[in-house]
Design a protein around this motif. Structure first.
Motif, PDB file in Angstrom:
ATOM      1  N   ARG A 179      24.595  46.289  18.450  1.00 53.79           N
ATOM      2  CA  ARG A 179      24.465  47.367  19.414  1.00 53.79           C
ATOM      3  C   ARG A 179      23.375  48.318  18.926  1.00 53.79           C
ATOM      4  NH1 ARG A 179      28.463  50.503  18.727  1.00 53.79           N
ATOM      5  NH2 ARG A 179      28.206  51.636  20.683  1.00 53.79           N
ATOM      6  N   SER A 180      22.576  48.815  19.856  1.00 61.38           N
ATOM      7  CA  SER A 180      21.473  49.714  19.499  1.00 61.38           C
ATOM      8  C   SER A 180      21.481  50.944  20.387  1.00 61.38           C
ATOM      9  CB  SER A 180      20.122  49.002  19.645  1.00 61.38           C
ATOM     10  OG  SER A 180      20.036  47.896  18.770  1.00 61.38           O
ATOM     11  N   GLU A 181      21.007  52.043  19.816  1.00 63.45           N
ATOM     12  CA  GLU A 181      20.793  53.285  20.561  1.00 63.45           C
ATOM     13  C   GLU A 181      19.457  53.873  20.137  1.00 63.45           C
ATOM     14  OE1 GLU A 181      23.981  55.977  19.939  1.00 63.45           O
ATOM     15  OE2 GLU A 181      25.488  54.744  20.983  1.00 63.45           O
TER      16      GLU A 181
ATOM     17  N   ARG B 122      17.498  51.957  17.519  1.00 68.26           N
ATOM     18  CA  ARG B 122      18.084  51.743  16.191  1.00 68.26           C
ATOM     19  C   ARG B 122      19.411  50.999  16.326  1.00 68.26           C
ATOM     20  NH1 ARG B 122      18.064  53.777  10.991  1.00 68.26           N
ATOM     21  NH2 ARG B 122      20.100  53.689   9.953  1.00 68.26           N
ATOM     22  N   VAL B 123      19.611  49.977  15.482  1.00 66.38           N
ATOM     23  CA  VAL B 123      20.905  49.291  15.445  1.00 66.38           C
ATOM     24  C   VAL B 123      21.940  50.272  14.908  1.00 66.38           C
ATOM     25  CG1 VAL B 123      22.223  47.423  14.398  1.00 66.38           C
ATOM     26  CG2 VAL B 123      19.872  47.014  15.156  1.00 66.38           C
ATOM     27  N   CYS B 124      23.002  50.469  15.667  1.00 65.30           N
ATOM     28  CA  CYS B 124      23.988  51.490  15.311  1.00 65.30           C
ATOM     29  C   CYS B 124      25.379  50.929  15.084  1.00 65.30           C
ATOM     30  CB  CYS B 124      24.045  52.573  16.386  1.00 65.30           C
ATOM     31  SG  CYS B 124      24.556  51.944  18.011  1.00 65.30           S
TER      32      CYS B 124
ATOM     33  N   PRO C  87      16.947  42.523  16.901  1.00 68.00           N
ATOM     34  CA  PRO C  87      15.518  42.664  17.188  1.00 68.00           C
ATOM     35  C   PRO C  87      14.772  41.390  16.789  1.00 68.00           C
ATOM     36  CG  PRO C  87      16.359  44.569  15.982  1.00 68.00           C
ATOM     37  CD  PRO C  87      17.437  43.545  15.961  1.00 68.00           C
TER      38      PRO C  87
END
Length: 510
Positions: free
Chosen positions: A188-190, A193-195, A230
């Protein structure tokens, strides 16, 4: 002692989440858990079910790498081999190799002696020596005799690769880490950035989102296929290595024997392992599905031809094979024409919130783990590895318990000896496993399916004819007691296991 937990029992967030339960992910998980960080490892199938249960099971410096001029990799591997021999007795054990030398054939005696002197120098101990022809014949009576000049003797090490992974994972759990098998992850990314990860439990069907300060993609040959990752992974060249297993009643060896295959001069070997004899390995581009690698008839014939050249009097054939296995090496594509010329170095890449790692060798997993955690520590300082600390807590049990303590660790082995009935300490057939180990694994080691128990917690499905089919009633009785399986579940698990064994491990028809 690590029970499998539900997703609902997980913390909402972790300092580090490791995706991938092979040797690389297990090494990162083990080292990170010792730092006091909150660490979670998830594996989409069973631990070590990919490449890390299908290796040649050797902890070695790599004479081949020395020949190719890869001095740093060889030195690194030799030093890690020595460290594992010292820290993990009973799990990583010395293995004596013989390399027969023949008149007019490569390698010559003097070149081998020079290479092994360098090998010994790297290890800090003189272990190689020369045997003349009579001594070589006395050491291994079935060696090809025509032109035999003698044999070089040298030392490497062997292990149970799946058990090494499991020891790392369960030791990390004892240090406060959390591990789950049969849980798939989507990154999951926000804001670029992978969070964290979205997890899906294949057992319960439940899903849950978990936050992470940093995520490590340690999925090996599957690195580029991790959902949500990514597109930064290096181009991989999956290479298949296949192996044959024989009963020692048909193919008896006292030592490991290494030689150059007459067809292509690639090194091949055979050695006694866990109640069987392994012969390997091939090194071919793998273009089929990664999840179900299978030895091909051409690979079987190649290995049998190598055995016929080195052990002609035995006349080993396809009908003598008791099982096979193939693994896919996650090798970084260097554009070499010859697959065997590709480097076995690891490759690390980064994206915001993510570190990816692939490639590398079983022997050097600790070095790879430190590389990953040093990279992670640039953003999460508490993840910095402590290189001086032993990886395993050493134990000095009596000699008869050395193997059990090495495979399980001191705490688990001691608990097993207290909890499991004494009669269960008898060995299973001609193998080194005991019924106590099998019962312990079912009770404490996150067994979900029968193949977890017979192909990874133990290796009975590889070293006993027909995948240990004759033992299934006794094994399933333990599963009923320890896992609560009813008759319907036992029947479905038996069907699943036998289908898996036939598809990936049964000898190929002659």
């Amino acid at each position: 002692m690590t029970a499998r937990i539900e997703l609902s029992a997980l913390d909402p967030g972790y300092d580090l989440i490791v995706v991938g339960g092979g040797i690389t992910g297990a090494g990162v998980f083990r080292e990170a858990a010792r730092s006091g960080a909150r660490v979670l490892l998830v594996e989409a199938r069973d631990y070590a079910s990919g490449t890390s249960s299908r290796s040649s099971k050797l902890v070695h410096g790599g004479l081949r790498y020395l020949k190719n001029g890869q001095w740093r990799l060889t030195l690194e591997s030799v030093r890690e081999r020595e460290r594992l021999l010292d820290e993990a007795p009973g799990l990583v054990e010395p293995q004596t190799f013989l390399m027969p030398i023949y008149a007019g054939r490569k390698p010559g005696r003097w070149l081998m002696q020079f290479g092994l002197r360098v090998y010994d120098w790297m290890a800090g101990a003189r272990r190689s020596r020369w045997l003349d022809a009579p001594a070589a014949r006395a050491a291994e009576a079935n060696l090809a005799d025509d032109g035999l000049l003698g044999a070089m003797v040298y030392e490497d090490a062997r292990t149970d690769d799946a058990r090494l992974v499991l020891r790392l994972i369960f030791d990390a759990c004892a240090d406060g880490g959390t591990a789950l098998n049969y849980v798939a992850a989507t990154l999951r990314s926000e804001n670029g950035r992978v969070c964290g990860v979205r997890l899906r439990d294949a057992v319960s069907g439940c899903e849950r989102d978990i936050e992470a300060g940093m995520v490590v993609n340690a999925t090996g040959a599957w690195a580029a296929a991790l959902p949500g990752a990514p597109a930064a992974a290096p181009k991989l060249r999956p290479l298949r290595g296949s192996h044959l297993l024989f009963s020692p009643r048909r193919f008896a060896l006292r030592h490991a024997v290494s030689w150059l295959h007459p067809q292509d001069q690639r090194p091949v070997f055979a050695y006694p392992w866990e109640g069987a004899v392994i012969c390997g390995t091939t090194d071919l581009d793998h273009r089929e599905a990664l999840d179900t690698p299978r030895m091909t008839p051409a690979e079987r014939d190649y290995l049998l031809a190598g055995l016929a050249a080195q052990f002609p009097s035995l006349k080993l054939g396809a009908g003598d094979v008791i099982s096979t296995y193939a693994g896919v090496r996650p090798v970084v594509d260097g554009g070499k024409d010859d697959p065997s010329a590709e480097s076995r170095e690891s490759a690390l890449w980064r994206a915001p919130g993510l570190i990816g790692i692939t490639g590398g060798k079983l022997t050097t997993f600790r070095v790879t783990a430190h590389e990953v955690l040093r990279a992670a520590a640039t953003e999460r300082p508490r993840l910095a590895p402590e290189s001086a600390r032993p990886l395993f807590a050493s134990a000095t049990p009596v000699a008869s318990q050395r193997r059990l303590y090495g495979r399980l660790g001191a705490a688990a082995a001691g608990a097993l000896l207290q909890q499991v009935p004494g009669e269960d300490l008898r060995t299973i057939g001609e193998t080194p496993w005991t019924w106590a180990e099998l019962r312990w694994a079912a009770r404490h080691e996150q067994v979900v399916h029968l193949d977890d128990l017979l192909l990874r917690r133990t290796r009975l499905g590889l070293v006993i004819e027909e995948g240990a089919r004759a033992l299934l009633p006794q094994v399933l009785a333990i599963c009923r007691e320890e896992l609560g399986w009813d008759a319907q579940r036992c029947a479905s698990e038996e069907q699943r296991y036998l289908a898996c064994w036939r598809a990936q491990h049964a000898p190929l028809a002659a």
